[in-house]
Design a protein around this motif. Structure first.
Motif, mmCIF file in Angstrom:
data_model
loop_
_atom_site.group_PDB
_atom_site.id
_atom_site.type_symbol
_atom_site.label_atom_id
_atom_site.label_comp_id
_atom_site.label_asym_id
_atom_site.label_seq_id
_atom_site.Cartn_x
_atom_site.Cartn_y
_atom_site.Cartn_z
ATOM 1 N N VAL A 60 0.860 -1.179 -0.082
ATOM 2 C CA VAL A 60 0.047 -0.388 -0.197
ATOM 3 C C VAL A 60 0.098 1.413 -0.178
ATOM 4 O O VAL A 60 0.679 1.931 -0.767
ATOM 5 N N ALA A 61 1.854 0.831 0.550
ATOM 6 C CA ALA A 61 2.925 2.434 0.886
ATOM 7 C C ALA A 61 3.619 2.651 -0.412
ATOM 8 O O ALA A 61 3.820 3.666 -0.661
ATOM 9 N N PHE A 62 3.516 1.058 -0.902
ATOM 10 C CA PHE A 62 4.310 1.291 -2.468
ATOM 11 C C PHE A 62 3.159 1.830 -3.613
ATOM 12 O O PHE A 62 3.373 3.064 -4.643
ATOM 13 N N LEU A 63 1.841 2.114 -3.437
ATOM 14 C CA LEU A 63 0.919 2.275 -4.684
ATOM 15 C C LEU A 63 0.323 4.158 -4.041
ATOM 16 O O LEU A 63 0.599 4.508 -4.528
ATOM 17 N N ASN A 64 1.345 4.000 -2.717
ATOM 18 C CA ASN A 64 0.836 5.425 -2.040
ATOM 19 C C ASN A 64 1.456 6.798 -2.737
ATOM 20 O O ASN A 64 1.918 7.107 -3.897
ATOM 21 N N ASP A 65 3.224 6.475 -3.174
ATOM 22 C CA ASP A 65 4.589 6.585 -3.500
ATOM 23 C C ASP A 65 4.112 6.999 -5.152
ATOM 24 O O ASP A 65 4.816 7.696 -5.496
ATOM 25 N N VAL A 66 3.222 5.606 -5.536
ATOM 26 C CA VAL A 66 2.887 6.097 -7.363
ATOM 27 C C VAL A 66 2.093 6.721 -7.152
ATOM 28 O O VAL A 66 2.527 7.931 -8.283
ATOM 29 N N PHE A 67 1.106 6.386 -6.802
ATOM 30 C CA PHE A 67 0.058 7.245 -7.170
ATOM 31 C C PHE A 67 -0.344 8.349 -5.879
ATOM 32 O O PHE A 67 -1.404 9.734 -6.182
ATOM 33 N N GLY A 68 -0.307 8.448 -5.058
ATOM 34 C CA GLY A 68 -1.191 9.212 -3.517
ATOM 35 C C GLY A 68 0.492 10.432 -3.875
ATOM 36 O O GLY A 68 1.223 11.222 -4.395
ATOM 37 N N THR A 69 0.735 10.549 -2.247
ATOM 38 C CA THR A 69 1.513 11.768 -1.903
ATOM 39 C C THR A 69 2.746 11.157 -0.231
ATOM 40 O O THR A 69 1.413 10.815 0.261
ATOM 41 N N PRO A 74 -0.776 17.387 3.221
ATOM 42 C CA PRO A 74 -1.736 17.860 1.893
ATOM 43 C C PRO A 74 -3.526 18.657 2.111
ATOM 44 O O PRO A 74 -3.526 17.952 3.477
ATOM 45 N N LYS A 75 -3.748 19.007 0.785
ATOM 46 C CA LYS A 75 -4.678 19.928 1.248
ATOM 47 C C LYS A 75 -6.101 18.904 1.129
ATOM 48 O O LYS A 75 -7.320 19.188 1.954
ATOM 49 N N LYS A 76 -5.362 17.663 0.815
ATOM 50 C CA LYS A 76 -6.500 16.853 0.346
ATOM 51 C C LYS A 76 -5.558 15.319 0.482
ATOM 52 O O LYS A 76 -5.034 15.273 -0.468
ATOM 53 N N ARG A 77 -5.631 14.704 2.311
ATOM 54 C CA ARG A 77 -5.432 13.420 0.992
ATOM 55 C C ARG A 77 -5.743 12.131 0.243
ATOM 56 O O ARG A 77 -7.122 11.715 0.675
ATOM 57 N N PRO A 78 -4.976 11.151 -0.833
ATOM 58 C CA PRO A 78 -5.894 10.535 -1.679
ATOM 59 C C PRO A 78 -5.825 9.193 -0.084
ATOM 60 O O PRO A 78 -5.641 8.879 0.848
ATOM 61 N N ALA A 79 -7.519 8.360 -0.907
ATOM 62 C CA ALA A 79 -7.597 7.555 -0.121
ATOM 63 C C ALA A 79 -6.350 7.055 0.236
ATOM 64 O O ALA A 79 -6.636 6.170 1.086
ATOM 65 N N ILE A 80 -5.569 6.343 -0.575
ATOM 66 C CA ILE A 80 -4.195 5.670 -0.294
ATOM 67 C C ILE A 80 -3.665 6.018 0.310
ATOM 68 O O ILE A 80 -2.870 5.374 1.603
ATOM 69 N N ARG A 81 -3.175 7.230 0.404
ATOM 70 C CA ARG A 81 -2.371 7.547 1.946
ATOM 71 C C ARG A 81 -3.671 7.763 2.979
ATOM 72 O O ARG A 81 -2.448 7.343 4.138
ATOM 73 N N GLN A 82 -4.691 7.847 2.893
ATOM 74 C CA GLN A 82 -5.472 7.219 4.426
ATOM 75 C C GLN A 82 -5.138 6.043 4.738
ATOM 76 O O GLN A 82 -4.947 5.553 6.111
ATOM 77 N N ILE A 83 -5.096 4.841 3.639
ATOM 78 C CA ILE A 83 -5.411 3.017 4.325
ATOM 79 C C ILE A 83 -3.966 3.695 4.800
ATOM 80 O O ILE A 83 -3.715 2.666 5.679
ATOM 81 N N LYS A 84 -2.548 4.276 3.994
ATOM 82 C CA LYS A 84 -1.842 3.427 4.667
ATOM 83 C C LYS A 84 -1.524 4.189 6.227
ATOM 84 O O LYS A 84 -0.777 3.275 6.538
ATOM 85 N N ASP A 85 -1.958 5.712 6.492
ATOM 86 C CA ASP A 85 -1.317 5.629 7.240
ATOM 87 C C ASP A 85 -1.743 5.085 8.523
ATOM 88 O O ASP A 85 -1.694 5.204 9.647
ATOM 89 N N THR A 86 -3.268 4.448 8.749
ATOM 90 C CA THR A 86 -4.328 3.416 9.857
ATOM 91 C C THR A 86 -3.636 2.866 9.308
ATOM 92 O O THR A 86 -3.413 1.947 10.702
ATOM 93 N N LEU A 87 -2.746 1.977 8.386
ATOM 94 C CA LEU A 87 -2.475 0.975 8.759
ATOM 95 C C LEU A 87 -1.492 0.633 9.024
ATOM 96 O O LEU A 87 -0.549 -0.392 9.714
ATOM 97 N N TYR A 146 5.821 10.588 6.150
ATOM 98 C CA TYR A 146 5.538 11.464 6.839
ATOM 99 C C TYR A 146 3.707 10.619 7.307
ATOM 100 O O TYR A 146 3.688 9.474 6.337
ATOM 101 N N ARG A 147 2.887 10.480 8.537
ATOM 102 C CA ARG A 147 1.690 10.006 8.574
ATOM 103 C C ARG A 147 0.592 10.554 9.361
ATOM 104 O O ARG A 147 2.232 11.149 10.039
ATOM 105 N N ASN A 148 -0.339 10.481 9.748
ATOM 106 C CA ASN A 148 -1.508 10.959 10.417
ATOM 107 C C ASN A 148 -2.252 9.729 11.008
ATOM 108 O O ASN A 148 -2.598 9.451 10.199
ATOM 109 N N TYR A 149 -1.763 9.734 12.160
ATOM 110 C CA TYR A 149 -1.814 8.273 12.790
ATOM 111 C C TYR A 149 -3.998 8.639 12.782
ATOM 112 O O TYR A 149 -4.130 9.763 12.932
#
Length: 241
Positions: A60-69, A74-87, A146-149
Motif C-alpha cells: 500500500v505504501a508503494f502504491l502511495n509512493d506512485v499514485f498518492g503523496t 496535503p490539502k486533501k489526502r488521497p484514499a491510498i494515503r489514508q489507508i497507509k496511515d491507518t495501517l 510522514y503520516r497522520n495517525y
C-alpha cells in the motif's frame, strides 16, 4: 524514488519468504490434528499474521509512493494515503511485539517458542525476515515518511480487533487439536495462561502509544524538502537580535 524502491523491496523479500515456506518447508506439528489449517497451518502463528500484514502495508505504501503523496499535510489526502496511515498504526505495534516476544522467549528457552526440530528447517535468514526485519523495516518507515495517525479510539479498535481475533483463533485451534500452538503455554496453568495473554495485550497497547508518540514527534520536527530546494519545518528558529 528511493522510498518506492524500499517499499517494493520489502514486499519482494516478504513474499519470497512466504512462498519458500509454503513450497519447500514441511512443518513437524506435535499432533496430526494441527494439519490442514489454512496456509499449510501457518495461519496458527501470529508471526505469519504479522508478515502478511507487513507485506500488505508496504505494498500500500508503494502504491502511495506512485499514485498518492507523502507530503506532511496535503490539502486533501488521497484514499491510498489514508489507508497507509491507518495501517501503520496497526503494523507498528504488531511488528515490535512479534520481535520482542519471539526473541525474548527464544533467549530464555528456545524450546518454548522455536524448538530445535523446527529451527533446523529454517535458514537463519528466513527466521530473521519473519521475526527481526519486520521491526527493522517498520522503524525505517517510521523515520523516513510522514503520516497522520488515526484517532486513538479508531486505532485501538482496529488493533485490538486484530489481536482478539487471533486469540480466539488460538483457542479454537486448541479446542480442535488438544495442543497449544506455542510450547510456552504447555507448562502454564490456566490462570497463568490468561495472565500471559493479558500482559501481552498490555504490552501491545503500550507499543501502540509508543508508535503514536514517536510518530508525532518525528513528523513535527522533520523538515520537508520541496521541489524548489527550500525546506520547511516546525522547529523554532532563533530570533535575530
Amino acid at each position: 524514488m528511493s522510498r518506492a524502491l524500499f517499499h517494493l523491496s520489502v514486499v519482494t523479500i516478504n513474499t519470497f519468504v512466504m512462498w519458500y515456506d509454503q513450497t519447500y518447508i514441511t512443518f513437524p506439528f506435535p499432533v496430526k490434528e494441527m494439519e490442514g489449517f489454512p496456509l499449510k497451518s501457518r495461519s496458527m502463528f501470529l508471526t505469519i499474521w504479522c508478515l502478511i500484514l507487513q507485506t500488505v502495508y508496504h505494498f500500500v505504501a508503494f502504491l502511495n509512493d506512485v499514485f498518492g503523496t507523502d507530503a506532511r499535510s496535503p490539502k486533501k489526502r488521497p484514499a491510498i494515503r489514508q489507508i497507509k496511515d491507518t495501517l501503520f498504526a496497526l503494523v507498528f505495534p504488531t511488528a515490535i511485539y512479534v520481535s520482542v516476544a519471539f526473541w525474548g522467549i527464544y533467549f530464555t528457552d528456545k524450546e518454548l517458542i522455536f524448538p530445535e526440530r523446527i529451527e533446523k528447517l529454517y535458514h537463519p535468514a528466513l527466521n530473521h525476515v519473519m521475526h527481526t526485519t519486520v521491526t527493522v523495516f517498520i522503524i525505517i518507515e517510521l523515520f523516513t515518511s510522514y503520516r497522520n495517525y488515526p484517532s486513538r479510539n479508531i486505532g485501538y479498535l482496529m488493533t485490538f480487533s486484530l489481536y482478539i481475533s487471533y486469540i480466539l483463533w488460538f483457542f479454537v485451534i486448541y479446542a480442535k487439536t488438544g495442543a497449544w500452538v506455542y510450547p510456552v503455554f504447555e507448562p502454564l496453568n490456566w490462570p497463568m495462561r490468561f495472565v500471559f495473554i493479558a500482559l501481552s495485550l498490555v504490552v501491545a497497547s503500550g507499543l501502540y502509544i509508543l508508535g503514536e508518540k514517536v510518530n508525532n514527534y518525528v513528523c513535527k520536527t522533520r523538515r520537508q524538502v520541496y521541489t524548489n530546494g527550500t525546506t520547511n519545518g516546525t522547529a523554532k528558529s532563533k530570533k535575530k537580535s
